[in-house]
Design an enzyme around this catalytic site. Sequence first.
Site, short mmCIF file in Angstrom:
data_model
loop_
_atom_site.label_atom_id
_atom_site.label_comp_id
_atom_site.label_asym_id
_atom_site.label_seq_id
_atom_site.Cartn_x
_atom_site.Cartn_y
_atom_site.Cartn_z
N LYS A 76 0.83 -1.20 0.00
CA LYS A 76 0.00 0.00 0.00
C LYS A 76 0.87 1.25 0.00
O LYS A 76 1.89 1.33 0.72
CB LYS A 76 -0.93 -0.02 1.22
CG LYS A 76 -1.96 1.10 1.26
CD LYS A 76 -2.91 0.91 2.44
CE LYS A 76 -3.97 2.01 2.50
NZ LYS A 76 -4.90 1.80 3.64
N SER A 151 -9.47 2.67 2.19
CA SER A 151 -8.36 3.27 1.47
C SER A 151 -7.39 2.24 0.87
O SER A 151 -6.52 2.59 0.08
CB SER A 151 -7.59 4.22 2.39
OG SER A 151 -6.98 3.51 3.46
N SER A 175 -10.66 0.77 6.25
CA SER A 175 -9.84 0.76 5.04
C SER A 175 -9.34 -0.60 4.59
O SER A 175 -8.91 -0.74 3.45
CB SER A 175 -8.65 1.71 5.21
OG SER A 175 -9.08 3.05 5.23
#
Length: 469
Positions: A76, A151, A175
């Site tokens: 990420k 996210s 997320s």
Amino acid sequence: MNGTTDLCFLAAVELRRLLEAREVSALEVLDAHIARIEKYDGILNAIVTRCFEEARERATSGRLSGPLAGLPIAHKDLTETKGLRTTYGSPLFADNVPTEDSLLVARIKSSGAVTIGKTNTPEFGAGSQTFNRVFGATRNPFDASRTCGGSSGGAAVALAARFMPIADGSDTGGSLRNPAAFCNVVGFRPSPGRVPFGWQEHGAWTDLSTQGPMARSVDDLALLLSAIAGPDYRVTNALPDAGATFRSVAPAPLRGLRVAVTEDFGGLPVASAIRTTLRALGDTLADAGAIVTDAAPDLRDADRIFHVLRAAGFRSRFGPLPDDQKAELKETIRWNTEAGERLTHVDQDWVAGARSALVARVAGFFEEVDLLIGPTTQVQPFDIDTDWVREIEGQAMQTYIEWMQSCSRITVTCCPALSLPCGFAGGLPVGAQLIAPMRQDAFLLSAAKAVEAVAGSAAVAPDLDRIHR
């Protein structure tokens, strides 16, 4: 194998078996995934920074060992990677190249995985819609006109699209869970401290945010968790259990399992298609022998607790920035920072006691049930050009985080929570959120594996050729 593409559709645990038996090489596995990324990711935009040549060098180095040896992974873009651009989705860090790996990435690398790049995220991870001004938006692989959530949106899309078999992410208000639900994969927010997090990250230590694994099955999820969990002496709340504890998961018996199913966690607006899917899942579990009841814990004050803690975190992270840098932040981040600056001593004196009372009430609820199941999201994937949901079932949302209270209410309980694919409605995935008592991560994985076996949709892959045309 019938062709290199087939490797992309295999489970991580099966790829590891083939790699250990030397039936395939790490380079073969890597090149199959790279070929798929190069064919399809131009539309989806999941892996935004790539290091394919470096990955090939690592795959052929002969130095791969550990539980993840030979498995490709992209990290990420909130997670720092040594020598590999980490932008946080922000123009302020568009050219940022860290000089060291985060603890999470270091553990993944030491377990033998092969880094292929970075996955897209909203600016500083703020908001459950993955778009930013550095890389643009990431699209849902089941319908490219819709969002993948966030996210950890790039990670979820990369998994669903079969660009990689495992992924890492992070979760404050959903997320890991939200994009998993939107993309028909599994996302696990572990108990705070299960995956050590905080000492290298920006801002003060907090248990509001956690890092965790994503995968396409519970077995694959557990494999990655085994590599990233475990104590670290530098992290205040790190739990002592070794990561290897989680490597093998046996399904919990469904017969006699006490399951509470809630459609709305105490009155939240939830789309009717999601409610229908959850009811069907409850019926399926009852048919399998579980003792299913319609119940939810008393989550009063959870929304305000989350707002106060989140706003304080934004104030700490972004409040000290000079005005010219604040002006570069997206509007919702500025709003959340300003909300933190408006917090009073009354707010901050109240929140600790209110949260303690909430945690105690939820613990009492779990004395009567073993597992809680509710909606991961309150809506299904929405239009890619909508930045955040303004209305659910006729009820207006006042802020960019209000539409995700089905996740954020659980965040502040400190309970581990997992989003599991549980069906489709209108061609779009629906996720069920499975929640266990605080620190019962191993039990949650076992229960999720049992539910996964009867839920029936985890193996459904998107038709990328349809959106590629």
